[in-house]
Design a protein around this motif. Sequence first.
Motif, PDB file in Angstrom:
ATOM      1  N   TYR A 277       0.837  -1.184   0.000  1.00 26.17           N
ATOM      2  CA  TYR A 277       0.000   0.000   0.000  1.00 26.17           C
ATOM      3  C   TYR A 277       0.878   1.242   0.000  1.00 26.17           C
ATOM      4  O   TYR A 277       1.946   1.265   0.607  1.00 26.17           O
ATOM      5  N   LEU A 278       0.401   2.290  -0.618  1.00 21.58           N
ATOM      6  CA  LEU A 278       1.087   3.572  -0.616  1.00 21.58           C
ATOM      7  C   LEU A 278       0.388   4.472   0.389  1.00 21.58           C
ATOM      8  O   LEU A 278      -0.820   4.700   0.290  1.00 21.58           O
ATOM      9  N   ILE A 279       1.149   4.953   1.367  1.00 16.13           N
ATOM     10  CA  ILE A 279       0.581   5.801   2.399  1.00 16.13           C
ATOM     11  C   ILE A 279       1.285   7.154   2.334  1.00 16.13           C
ATOM     12  O   ILE A 279       2.506   7.226   2.250  1.00 16.13           O
ATOM     13  N   GLU A 280       0.492   8.195   2.390  1.00 20.88           N
ATOM     14  CA  GLU A 280       1.036   9.541   2.349  1.00 20.88           C
ATOM     15  C   GLU A 280       0.333  10.362   3.414  1.00 20.88           C
ATOM     16  O   GLU A 280      -0.889  10.275   3.583  1.00 20.88           O
ATOM     17  N   SER A 281       1.101  11.154   4.158  1.00 19.59           N
ATOM     18  CA  SER A 281       0.487  11.965   5.203  1.00 19.59           C
ATOM     19  C   SER A 281       1.212  13.297   5.315  1.00 19.59           C
ATOM     20  O   SER A 281       2.335  13.460   4.853  1.00 19.59           O
TER      21      SER A 281
END
Length: 73
Positions: A48-52
Amino acid sequence: MDDQIFEEQIDVKKIFFKYSYYWKYFLFFTIISLTSAYLYIRYTNPVYLIESKVKLLDENKGLKLPSELMSLQ
């Protein structure tokens, strides 16, 4: 010379019987392909690609921490 248009007719029945001799190979490779695709999807860990983003607030204007709120009681 006469202008003649040569139309090549496709004999579907002839092509079908030509490749029907190899039906076992088509079936075998279809089963192998579907089985390997299923196993790949089943046992591969998902990625999964997570961006915050984090917003830093000024200490004077910022929200109070829960520990500071507990000291007010």
